[in-house]
Design a protein around this motif. Sequence first.
Motif, PDB file in Angstrom:
ATOM      1  N   ASP A  10      13.342  -8.933  10.091  1.00  0.00           N
ATOM      2  CA  ASP A  10      12.958  -7.571   9.705  1.00  0.00           C
ATOM      3  C   ASP A  10      13.840  -7.039   8.582  1.00  0.00           C
ATOM      4  O   ASP A  10      13.820  -5.841   8.291  1.00  0.00           O
ATOM      5  CB  ASP A  10      13.045  -6.625  10.916  1.00  0.00           C
ATOM      6  N   ASP A  11      14.614  -7.913   7.951  1.00  0.00           N
ATOM      7  CA  ASP A  11      15.512  -7.474   6.877  1.00  0.00           C
ATOM      8  C   ASP A  11      14.732  -6.924   5.690  1.00  0.00           C
ATOM      9  O   ASP A  11      13.747  -7.522   5.249  1.00  0.00           O
ATOM     10  CB  ASP A  11      16.380  -8.649   6.381  1.00  0.00           C
ATOM     11  N   LEU A  12      15.191  -5.805   5.157  1.00  0.00           N
ATOM     12  CA  LEU A  12      14.659  -5.255   3.918  1.00  0.00           C
ATOM     13  C   LEU A  12      15.814  -4.585   3.186  1.00  0.00           C
ATOM     14  O   LEU A  12      16.447  -3.688   3.730  1.00  0.00           O
ATOM     15  CB  LEU A  12      13.533  -4.262   4.207  1.00  0.00           C
ATOM     16  N   LYS A  13      16.093  -5.054   1.985  1.00  0.00           N
ATOM     17  CA  LYS A  13      17.229  -4.520   1.225  1.00  0.00           C
ATOM     18  C   LYS A  13      16.764  -4.078  -0.153  1.00  0.00           C
ATOM     19  O   LYS A  13      15.847  -4.657  -0.730  1.00  0.00           O
ATOM     20  CB  LYS A  13      18.316  -5.583   1.064  1.00  0.00           C
TER      21      LYS A  13
ATOM     22  N   VAL B 235     -11.240  -7.014   3.277  1.00  0.00           N
ATOM     23  CA  VAL B 235     -10.521  -6.603   2.066  1.00  0.00           C
ATOM     24  C   VAL B 235      -9.741  -5.315   2.328  1.00  0.00           C
ATOM     25  O   VAL B 235      -8.605  -5.152   1.881  1.00  0.00           O
ATOM     26  CB  VAL B 235     -11.509  -6.393   0.893  1.00  0.00           C
ATOM     27  N   GLU B 236     -10.356  -4.395   3.081  1.00  0.00           N
ATOM     28  CA  GLU B 236      -9.705  -3.092   3.321  1.00  0.00           C
ATOM     29  C   GLU B 236      -8.425  -3.221   4.139  1.00  0.00           C
ATOM     30  O   GLU B 236      -7.621  -2.293   4.190  1.00  0.00           O
ATOM     31  CB  GLU B 236     -10.689  -2.141   4.006  1.00  0.00           C
ATOM     32  N   ASP B 237      -8.211  -4.390   4.761  1.00  0.00           N
ATOM     33  CA  ASP B 237      -6.961  -4.615   5.489  1.00  0.00           C
ATOM     34  C   ASP B 237      -5.761  -4.661   4.541  1.00  0.00           C
ATOM     35  O   ASP B 237      -4.610  -4.657   4.996  1.00  0.00           O
ATOM     36  CB  ASP B 237      -7.022  -5.932   6.278  1.00  0.00           C
ATOM     37  N   PHE B 238      -6.016  -4.756   3.249  1.00  0.00           N
ATOM     38  CA  PHE B 238      -4.935  -4.868   2.263  1.00  0.00           C
ATOM     39  C   PHE B 238      -4.887  -3.643   1.351  1.00  0.00           C
ATOM     40  O   PHE B 238      -4.420  -3.710   0.227  1.00  0.00           O
ATOM     41  CB  PHE B 238      -5.117  -6.149   1.434  1.00  0.00           C
ATOM     42  N   LYS B 239      -5.351  -2.537   1.894  1.00  0.00           N
ATOM     43  CA  LYS B 239      -5.373  -1.288   1.131  1.00  0.00           C
ATOM     44  C   LYS B 239      -4.085  -0.515   1.373  1.00  0.00           C
ATOM     45  O   LYS B 239      -3.534  -0.528   2.476  1.00  0.00           O
ATOM     46  CB  LYS B 239      -6.579  -0.447   1.582  1.00  0.00           C
ATOM     47  N   PHE B 240      -3.577   0.133   0.339  1.00  0.00           N
ATOM     48  CA  PHE B 240      -2.459   1.068   0.513  1.00  0.00           C
ATOM     49  C   PHE B 240      -2.574   2.126  -0.582  1.00  0.00           C
ATOM     50  O   PHE B 240      -3.235   1.914  -1.606  1.00  0.00           O
ATOM     51  CB  PHE B 240      -1.103   0.352   0.455  1.00  0.00           C
ATOM     52  N   ASP B 241      -1.951   3.263  -0.356  1.00  0.00           N
ATOM     53  CA  ASP B 241      -2.015   4.364  -1.325  1.00  0.00           C
ATOM     54  C   ASP B 241      -0.949   4.167  -2.390  1.00  0.00           C
ATOM     55  O   ASP B 241       0.241   4.036  -2.079  1.00  0.00           O
ATOM     56  CB  ASP B 241      -1.801   5.714  -0.623  1.00  0.00           C
ATOM     57  N   LEU B 242      -1.393   4.159  -3.637  1.00  0.00           N
ATOM     58  CA  LEU B 242      -0.469   3.961  -4.753  1.00  0.00           C
ATOM     59  C   LEU B 242      -0.641   5.085  -5.773  1.00  0.00           C
ATOM     60  O   LEU B 242      -1.657   5.146  -6.469  1.00  0.00           O
ATOM     61  CB  LEU B 242      -0.750   2.614  -5.431  1.00  0.00           C
ATOM     62  N   PRO B 243       0.342   5.970  -5.882  1.00  0.00           N
ATOM     63  CA  PRO B 243       0.257   7.020  -6.902  1.00  0.00           C
ATOM     64  C   PRO B 243       0.240   6.400  -8.300  1.00  0.00           C
ATOM     65  O   PRO B 243       0.989   5.472  -8.585  1.00  0.00           O
ATOM     66  CB  PRO B 243       1.551   7.832  -6.686  1.00  0.00           C
TER      67      PRO B 243
ATOM     68  N   ASN C 135       4.028  -2.707   5.102  1.00  0.00           N
ATOM     69  CA  ASN C 135       5.121  -1.772   5.397  1.00  0.00           C
ATOM     70  C   ASN C 135       6.144  -1.750   4.257  1.00  0.00           C
ATOM     71  O   ASN C 135       6.661  -0.686   3.891  1.00  0.00           O
ATOM     72  CB  ASN C 135       5.814  -2.141   6.711  1.00  0.00           C
ATOM     73  N   ALA C 136       6.417  -2.928   3.683  1.00  0.00           N
ATOM     74  CA  ALA C 136       7.346  -3.014   2.556  1.00  0.00           C
ATOM     75  C   ALA C 136       6.775  -2.278   1.344  1.00  0.00           C
ATOM     76  O   ALA C 136       7.503  -1.597   0.605  1.00  0.00           O
ATOM     77  CB  ALA C 136       7.618  -4.479   2.211  1.00  0.00           C
ATOM     78  N   TYR C 137       5.473  -2.391   1.139  1.00  0.00           N
ATOM     79  CA  TYR C 137       4.839  -1.684   0.024  1.00  0.00           C
ATOM     80  C   TYR C 137       4.900  -0.166   0.224  1.00  0.00           C
ATOM     81  O   TYR C 137       5.105   0.589  -0.729  1.00  0.00           O
ATOM     82  CB  TYR C 137       3.384  -2.150  -0.127  1.00  0.00           C
ATOM     83  N   LYS C 138       4.719   0.272   1.474  1.00  0.00           N
ATOM     84  CA  LYS C 138       4.853   1.717   1.747  1.00  0.00           C
ATOM     85  C   LYS C 138       6.266   2.192   1.415  1.00  0.00           C
ATOM     86  O   LYS C 138       6.468   3.273   0.870  1.00  0.00           O
ATOM     87  CB  LYS C 138       4.531   2.000   3.221  1.00  0.00           C
ATOM     88  N   GLU C 139       7.240   1.372   1.777  1.00  0.00           N
ATOM     89  CA  GLU C 139       8.642   1.685   1.465  1.00  0.00           C
ATOM     90  C   GLU C 139       8.851   1.712  -0.053  1.00  0.00           C
ATOM     91  O   GLU C 139       9.566   2.570  -0.580  1.00  0.00           O
ATOM     92  CB  GLU C 139       9.548   0.625   2.108  1.00  0.00           C
ATOM     93  N   ALA C 140       8.222   0.784  -0.764  1.00  0.00           N
ATOM     94  CA  ALA C 140       8.341   0.737  -2.226  1.00  0.00           C
ATOM     95  C   ALA C 140       7.761   2.002  -2.861  1.00  0.00           C
ATOM     96  O   ALA C 140       8.326   2.560  -3.807  1.00  0.00           O
ATOM     97  CB  ALA C 140       7.638  -0.506  -2.771  1.00  0.00           C
ATOM     98  N   VAL C 141       6.632   2.474  -2.328  1.00  0.00           N
ATOM     99  CA  VAL C 141       6.034   3.711  -2.836  1.00  0.00           C
ATOM    100  C   VAL C 141       6.963   4.892  -2.550  1.00  0.00           C
ATOM    101  O   VAL C 141       7.208   5.737  -3.417  1.00  0.00           O
ATOM    102  CB  VAL C 141       4.639   3.937  -2.196  1.00  0.00           C
ATOM    103  N   LYS C 142       7.487   4.934  -1.334  1.00  0.00           N
ATOM    104  CA  LYS C 142       8.396   6.020  -0.957  1.00  0.00           C
ATOM    105  C   LYS C 142       9.636   6.057  -1.842  1.00  0.00           C
ATOM    106  O   LYS C 142      10.109   7.119  -2.261  1.00  0.00           O
ATOM    107  CB  LYS C 142       8.796   5.838   0.511  1.00  0.00           C
ATOM    108  N   GLU C 143      10.158   4.864  -2.154  1.00  0.00           N
ATOM    109  CA  GLU C 143      11.382   4.754  -2.972  1.00  0.00           C
ATOM    110  C   GLU C 143      11.088   4.741  -4.474  1.00  0.00           C
ATOM    111  O   GLU C 143      11.967   4.507  -5.282  1.00  0.00           O
ATOM    112  CB  GLU C 143      12.153   3.487  -2.581  1.00  0.00           C
TER     113      GLU C 143
END
Length: 341
Positions: free
Chosen positions: A36-39, A3-11, A319-327
């Motif tokens: 690797d496209d991400l828009k 389960v922890e393989d799907f953990k990410f930090d979410l403010p 990685n996309a979720y990390k980008e979503a948090v950053k943005e």
Amino acid sequence: MKVEDFKFDLPEELIAQHPLEDRTSSRLMVLGKNSDDLKHKHFYDVIEYFEPGDTLVLNNTRVIPARLIGEKEETGGKIELLLLKRVGDDLWECLSKPGKKAKPKARFSFGEGKLLGEIQEVLDNGNRIVKFFYDGLFENVLDELGQMPLPPYIHETLQDKERYQTVYSKEKGSAAAPTAGLHFTQDLLEQIKSKGVNIVYLTLHVGLGTFRPVKVENIEEHDMHSEFYMISKETADIINETKKRGNKVIAVGTTSTRTLETIGDENGMVKEASGWTNIFIYPGYKYRVIDALITNFHLPESTLIMLVSALAGQEKVLNAYKEAVKEKYRFFSFGDAMLII
């Protein structure tokens, strides 16, 4: 797989508490399924990614005002019931709060007696089977007395109940909205049709199990909740023709995805069907029916992020979720959207 393989930090401030005024103005992250496209786009741009002959599959379930607040007949003590699913004539499986008041044969009154409920049984999972008594149509009584059951992470009051319904909602029965569909307006759907894209509907009544955390360490041991689905011959035929032509089947939401993958055969063909599904999709699963997915951004360690990871790959999705948090994308039911294509 853990389960922890799907953990990410979410403010916490990124959890959307209210819907945007314009449904289509939410942001849209477009993620390449095999690249690797991400828009970064807006939801109204989603039409750019559809081709004539593609098929968009929408879940037309409608959320019922399933939260009832009443009192115990004998003592007047407060009780809250949340209707999860109909299990017979005037019989519903419910969550009760507080549970200690909801023992077998206990009776509760809602709306000064317009609706009465009697506990029939306490299930192993702690849910209650409740029999309801009323005059007239149950749906009308529920519309009058019930409240919209917003997800537990939404703390603000919803001013307009229709904003927690899709514009194409029709079949009453869900305890939660199929939230990927909240981004569509009738105008956008007409534009999509005008491009030569098929729009078809199925029904899956969403249960609150969709918010239930995965409590086991190894995800393979998770006991998935079951939900009722229906798909018509007309919808099945159009999906099958789309597959045979080599066009894309684009599922709107994890609920449409779970329904299609439940009934799809090894060649990706589907048929008219109804029943209960408890399909659990996680990495390693080979998709048979859907080619692309529109979905919202989901809870860490949830079955929903596991389903998404099965389509695009766990590392790529995280990685996309990390980008979503950053943005600073907005997360969950009233949040922004992702297209995996």
